[in-house]
Design an enzyme around this catalytic site. Sequence first.
Site, short mmCIF file in Angstrom:
data_model
loop_
_atom_site.label_atom_id
_atom_site.label_comp_id
_atom_site.label_asym_id
_atom_site.label_seq_id
_atom_site.Cartn_x
_atom_site.Cartn_y
_atom_site.Cartn_z
CB CYS A 38 -0.81 0.22 1.32
SG CYS A 38 -1.95 1.46 1.75
CB CYS A 85 0.48 2.40 4.32
SG CYS A 85 -1.58 1.50 3.49
#
Length: 306
Positions: A47, A50
């Site tokens: 991700c 993230c």
Amino acid sequence: MASASPPGNTLGGLNANDRAAVEAFRRDVLEASLTSVVIVRFTADWCGPCKQLAPVIDKVIAEAGQGRAKQVVIDIDRQRLIAEQFRIQSVPTVYAFLGGQPVDGFVGVKSEREIRAFLEKLLAAVPPTQEEASLDALVDAANEILAAGDAQQAAEAFAALAREAPDRADIIAGYARALLALGQTDGAEAALATLPADSKDAAVVQARAALDLAKSAALPGELAALESRIAADPADHAARIELASALFAAGQRDAAADQLLAAIAADREWNEGQARATLLKFIEAAGFGDPWSVATRRKLSQILFA
């Protein structure tokens, strides 16, 4: 975002890894949130957002200090049971726990300003412990000693408090202000250098403003020369600003403000409003809630809106 329920109390039927994950969640999130804010950040190695969010949250939590907020990171691929329990559909997802329950959260990337506001709102709901309340009272007492003019006693009080709570930014800032009042500019600068350069703590901002003024103030021996320049030419606003800075550093706040208010009244736009900017710096250094600051802002408004 979807509602969530913390993992249940029954561990029967779980494999060893899932059982360990649930036990860790209870200990590190549910139980820990009884005494502090716990931020649970759901993430994944693949991700990108993230990775963008992580350092911002790390920074804001570190700024909170004193263990007031903690973070638990859950990888949705490695801790599937926890992720499924919270019905995580996308990452990053953030939940905030307090009192053993999820109380707020968001999905996606947020700015540092938004995350700081998010955490500050949560921290405001955490009642201080008896130890914290006692420490806060001692800090208030040290600030009152400094405000009363006993800089030496205030410095000693803040130094003792700093040994007890070295992570308290407001204590370090108070110590620095006491050193400035004693004329120990280098010591104050060294103390403030131990704090994050981008700290938004009000006490730190105030202390750094006071340090900037102290470093730029004229020396005591130069006061007479500045006063002579102003007597010879009342429109010498540069001299007024220098004199005001020296007076403020010496604790003569009213006299300092009078010099700047006179310059503002005569020519508020001189040198791109330097006199007004300097006065606002004085107010910041004194603290926006200080009675002197309130009264000075009122005088400034009367001039600006006359």
